[in-house]
Scaffold this motif. Structure first.
Motif, PDB file in Angstrom:
ATOM      1  N   ALA A  51      35.704   7.760   4.476  1.00 37.49           N
ATOM      2  CA  ALA A  51      35.098   7.643   3.126  1.00 37.49           C
ATOM      3  C   ALA A  51      36.282   7.805   2.066  1.00 37.49           C
ATOM      4  N   ASN A  52      36.221   7.313   1.313  1.00 39.77           N
ATOM      5  CA  ASN A  52      37.343   7.369  -0.117  1.00 39.77           C
ATOM      6  C   ASN A  52      36.867   7.963  -1.227  1.00 39.77           C
ATOM      7  N   TRP A  53      35.678   8.909  -1.268  1.00 38.36           N
ATOM      8  CA  TRP A  53      35.317   9.424  -2.439  1.00 38.36           C
ATOM      9  C   TRP A  53      35.097  10.978  -2.380  1.00 38.36           C
ATOM     10  N   PRO A  54      35.022  11.596  -3.565  1.00 40.40           N
ATOM     11  CA  PRO A  54      35.068  12.931  -3.693  1.00 40.40           C
ATOM     12  C   PRO A  54      33.869  13.569  -3.005  1.00 40.40           C
ATOM     13  N   GLU A  55      32.693  12.885  -2.992  1.00 35.90           N
ATOM     14  CA  GLU A  55      31.520  13.510  -2.408  1.00 35.90           C
ATOM     15  C   GLU A  55      31.543  13.771  -0.933  1.00 35.90           C
ATOM     16  N   TYR A  56      32.834  13.027  -0.313  1.00 31.53           N
ATOM     17  CA  TYR A  56      32.782  13.111   0.996  1.00 31.53           C
ATOM     18  C   TYR A  56      34.010  14.018   1.471  1.00 31.53           C
ATOM     19  N   GLY A  57      34.768  14.701   0.257  1.00 36.96           N
ATOM     20  CA  GLY A  57      35.624  15.780   0.750  1.00 36.96           C
ATOM     21  C   GLY A  57      37.146  14.889   0.252  1.00 36.96           C
ATOM     22  N   LYS A  58      37.447  13.578   0.042  1.00 41.05           N
ATOM     23  CA  LYS A  58      38.444  12.844  -0.196  1.00 41.05           C
ATOM     24  C   LYS A  58      38.956  13.497  -1.583  1.00 41.05           C
ATOM     25  N   GLY A  59      40.246  13.690  -1.363  1.00 38.24           N
ATOM     26  CA  GLY A  59      40.923  14.115  -2.914  1.00 38.24           C
ATOM     27  C   GLY A  59      42.361  13.667  -2.854  1.00 38.24           C
ATOM     28  N   MET A  60      42.948  14.296  -3.785  1.00 38.11           N
ATOM     29  CA  MET A  60      44.362  13.852  -3.966  1.00 38.11           C
ATOM     30  C   MET A  60      45.111  14.404  -2.828  1.00 38.11           C
ATOM     31  N   GLY A  61      45.677  13.672  -1.860  1.00 39.15           N
ATOM     32  CA  GLY A  61      46.592  14.076  -0.911  1.00 39.15           C
ATOM     33  C   GLY A  61      45.593  14.813   0.476  1.00 39.15           C
ATOM     34  N   LEU A  62      44.141  14.487   0.255  1.00 42.03           N
ATOM     35  CA  LEU A  62      43.160  15.008   1.112  1.00 42.03           C
ATOM     36  C   LEU A  62      42.462  13.826   1.888  1.00 42.03           C
ATOM     37  N   LYS A  63      42.222  13.793   3.142  1.00 38.21           N
ATOM     38  CA  LYS A  63      41.350  12.715   3.715  1.00 38.21           C
ATOM     39  C   LYS A  63      40.084  13.381   3.949  1.00 38.21           C
ATOM     40  N   ALA A  64      39.008  12.663   3.890  1.00 44.61           N
ATOM     41  CA  ALA A  64      37.697  13.115   4.145  1.00 44.61           C
ATOM     42  C   ALA A  64      37.522  13.636   5.531  1.00 44.61           C
ATOM     43  N   LYS A  65      36.517  14.508   5.683  1.00 49.74           N
ATOM     44  CA  LYS A  65      36.304  14.969   7.119  1.00 49.74           C
ATOM     45  C   LYS A  65      36.097  13.621   8.286  1.00 49.74           C
ATOM     46  N   ASP A  66      36.384  13.984   9.236  1.00 48.32           N
ATOM     47  CA  ASP A  66      36.062  13.071  10.562  1.00 48.32           C
ATOM     48  C   ASP A  66      34.811  12.696  10.430  1.00 48.32           C
ATOM     49  N   ILE A  67      33.816  13.421  10.381  1.00 48.08           N
ATOM     50  CA  ILE A  67      32.554  13.482  10.329  1.00 48.08           C
ATOM     51  C   ILE A  67      31.982  12.045   9.521  1.00 48.08           C
ATOM     52  N   TYR A  68      32.690  11.761   8.283  1.00 44.03           N
ATOM     53  CA  TYR A  68      32.652  10.707   7.263  1.00 44.03           C
ATOM     54  C   TYR A  68      33.472   9.680   7.765  1.00 44.03           C
ATOM     55  N   THR A  69      33.333   8.847   8.782  1.00 40.22           N
ATOM     56  CA  THR A  69      33.888   7.820   9.539  1.00 40.22           C
ATOM     57  C   THR A  69      32.995   6.661   9.746  1.00 40.22           C
ATOM     58  N   VAL A  70      33.688   5.446   9.867  1.00 41.26           N
ATOM     59  CA  VAL A  70      32.677   4.480  10.429  1.00 41.26           C
ATOM     60  C   VAL A  70      33.722   3.454  10.988  1.00 41.26           C
ATOM     61  N   PRO A  71      33.212   3.048  12.193  1.00 44.06           N
ATOM     62  CA  PRO A  71      34.272   2.058  12.807  1.00 44.06           C
ATOM     63  C   PRO A  71      34.470   0.839  12.070  1.00 44.06           C
ATOM     64  N   GLY A  72      35.656   0.376  11.754  1.00 42.84           N
ATOM     65  CA  GLY A  72      35.862  -0.893  10.657  1.00 42.84           C
ATOM     66  C   GLY A  72      37.033  -1.540  11.476  1.00 42.84           C
ATOM     67  N   CYS A  73      37.011  -2.938  11.525  1.00 43.81           N
ATOM     68  CA  CYS A  73      38.294  -3.845  11.895  1.00 43.81           C
ATOM     69  C   CYS A  73      39.272  -3.511  10.975  1.00 43.81           C
ATOM     70  N   PHE A  74      40.541  -3.997  11.314  1.00 42.90           N
ATOM     71  CA  PHE A  74      41.812  -4.029  10.433  1.00 42.90           C
ATOM     72  C   PHE A  74      41.325  -4.599   9.278  1.00 42.90           C
ATOM     73  N   ALA A  75      40.943  -5.870   9.171  1.00 38.82           N
ATOM     74  CA  ALA A  75      40.709  -6.457   7.844  1.00 38.82           C
ATOM     75  C   ALA A  75      39.678  -5.844   6.944  1.00 38.82           C
ATOM     76  N   CYS A  76      38.417  -5.191   7.662  1.00 34.32           N
ATOM     77  CA  CYS A  76      37.622  -4.573   6.554  1.00 34.32           C
ATOM     78  C   CYS A  76      38.130  -3.216   6.142  1.00 34.32           C
ATOM     79  N   HIS A  77      38.926  -2.651   6.904  1.00 39.35           N
ATOM     80  CA  HIS A  77      39.472  -1.332   6.615  1.00 39.35           C
ATOM     81  C   HIS A  77      40.469  -1.610   5.568  1.00 39.35           C
ATOM     82  N   ALA A  78      41.491  -2.680   5.517  1.00 33.63           N
ATOM     83  CA  ALA A  78      42.211  -3.101   4.470  1.00 33.63           C
ATOM     84  C   ALA A  78      41.462  -3.189   3.107  1.00 33.63           C
ATOM     85  N   TRP A  79      40.351  -4.249   3.382  1.00 36.53           N
ATOM     86  CA  TRP A  79      39.519  -4.249   2.169  1.00 36.53           C
ATOM     87  C   TRP A  79      39.019  -2.982   1.591  1.00 36.53           C
ATOM     88  N   LEU A  80      38.640  -1.931   2.331  1.00 36.35           N
ATOM     89  CA  LEU A  80      38.097  -0.832   1.962  1.00 36.35           C
ATOM     90  C   LEU A  80      39.203   0.004   0.999  1.00 36.35           C
TER      91      LEU A  80
END
Length: 129
Positions: A51-80
């Motif tokens: 997830a790329n939003w603060p509600e899920y723990g994303k922040g400057m230099g921080l990645k969201a927690k791994d519980i907030y993941t969805v399987p996505g193909c390369f193209a959809c991941h790039a789009w996201l």
């Protein structure tokens, strides 16, 4: 001349919210994002999309927690991550995918019952732990 002390190696920092099981659950899964006109399908290029939003723990230099993941193909991941869509559109797509994936992942990661210890008496319901 002073003798230098040896270079001290430190172990890598552990990322808060890192969970290998959550990431491994995405392996060999189809793309759950399925962005129309973008998705390439298949399982070959699927990776965990955080997830790329603060509600899920994303922040400057921080990645969201791994519980907030969805399987996505390369193209959809790039789009996201870098696509031209609005933040709202991306968030809606990710959250809809997460709702579906979260229930699938719960089943996938549920503890397996050992058949050797399973109760086999017909009509017997084991007491909750």
């Amino acid at each position: 001349m002073m003798k230098r002390s040896p270079f001290k190696r430190t172990s890598p920092k552990k990322r808060t919210g890192h969970n290998k099981a959550m990431l491994a659950a995405c392996k060999d899964q189809p793309c759950y994002l399925r962005i129309p006109g973008v998705c390439i399908g298949g399982t070959e290029t699927v990776v965990p999309c955080h997830a790329n939003w603060p509600e899920y723990g994303k922040g400057m230099g921080l990645k969201a927690k791994d519980i907030y993941t969805v399987p996505g193909c390369f193209a959809c991941h790039a789009w996201l991550d870098q696509g031209p869509a609005s933040k709202v559109e991306k968030k809606n797509a990710w959250e809809a995918s997460y709702q579906v994936w979260n229930s699938v992942r719960e089943i996938k990661l549920a503890p397996k019952q050992n058949p050797a210890t399973a109760v086999t008496v017909p009509g017997h319901v084991p007491a909750p732990n």
